[in-house]
Enzyme design. Sequence first.
Site, PDB file in Angstrom:
ATOM      1  NE  ARG A 267       5.478 -11.643   2.439  1.00 33.88           N
ATOM      2  CZ  ARG A 267       6.341 -11.243   1.498  1.00 33.88           C
ATOM      3  NH1 ARG A 267       5.880 -10.729   0.378  1.00 33.88           N
ATOM      4  NH2 ARG A 267       7.622 -11.356   1.682  1.00 33.88           N
TER       5      ARG A 267
ATOM      6  N   PRO B  22       0.826  -1.224   0.000  1.00 33.16           N
ATOM      7  CG  PRO B  22      -0.676  -1.525   1.736  1.00 33.16           C
ATOM      8  CD  PRO B  22       0.607  -2.039   1.191  1.00 33.16           C
ATOM      9  CD  GLU B  23       3.046   2.854  -4.264  1.00 35.85           C
ATOM     10  OE1 GLU B  23       3.195   4.006  -4.676  1.00 35.85           O
ATOM     11  OE2 GLU B  23       3.269   1.850  -4.958  1.00 35.85           O
TER      12      GLU B  23
ATOM     13  NE  ARG C 226      18.823  15.523  -1.969  1.00 32.09           N
ATOM     14  CZ  ARG C 226      19.516  15.326  -0.856  1.00 32.09           C
ATOM     15  NH1 ARG C 226      20.412  14.351  -0.800  1.00 32.09           N
ATOM     16  NH2 ARG C 226      19.324  16.091   0.190  1.00 32.09           N
TER      17      ARG C 226
END
Length: 281
Positions: free
Chosen positions: A113, A2-3, A156
């Site tokens: 899990r 899930p995000e 970056r």
Amino acid sequence: MPELPEVETIRRQLAPHLAGRRIVAATVLDSRWCEPAAPSELADAVEGREVLAVGRRGKYFDVDLAGEVHLVMHLRMTGNLLLVPPGDEQERPYVRVRFELDDGATVLFADPRRFGTGLVLLGDSARDEYFAQRLGVEPLSADFTAAALQAEAKGRRSPVKAFLLSQERIAGVGNIYADEALFRARIHPLRAVGTLKRPQVEALHAGVIESLEAGIDARGASIDDFRHTDGARGSFQDRFMVHRREGEPCPRCGTEIVKLRAAGRGTYICPKCQPRPRARS
Ligand SMILES: [Zn+2]
């Protein structure tokens, strides 16, 4: 996994049922869920308290209880929060935690899990500090601007996909929404994030927001275990533009979508819309 859109979907489904209710019992059946706290410590902290609001920060739930007690939960890989109406006696599999409410309803944390977690934070400042140590800008908040994204990216050299997946840069974006955002912005996932020009940063900013909002509109993506609070599936998996669509035509130009690895994850792109960065001479 899930995000942000999946967690937000659950938050919106739970909030109206939980706000104003009291948690009468909290039973942690699997002590790993709240380690290093003991199940009895967690129960003692939340039992008898009224739920004031159900919040979200990145992929975390923040259940705001009376007295500045925060129940912070994370679904990780396969966690789900199920809302069981009063009188429903049907057994659900993989239940790890059970919260009984004062109206007879029950909230279950089910997780095959067992990577999901829960903890209690005492005081709003403890909650703020916990999130500040782990999470960057909230992408659907007013703080997430193209200028802020450019400032974060400046200098970056990490690939833009890895950058998007870093929770301490942008909170809540994972593998699905990173792929969809990069496709929308026409950026190759291995491009060094600090080399993006201003128009690309603006496109990426818009792409992140649009893909997250599309995910929320579709009530999340159920490609594996994600389910709504009533066990129903989200539908965003049927609306992916590139993610998990290897070999299918690009929705923009018709070129075959390819799969590659970026940031250690299976990554899907249109090789024409998202050209590979040129090697530096
Ligand atoms: Zn294309």
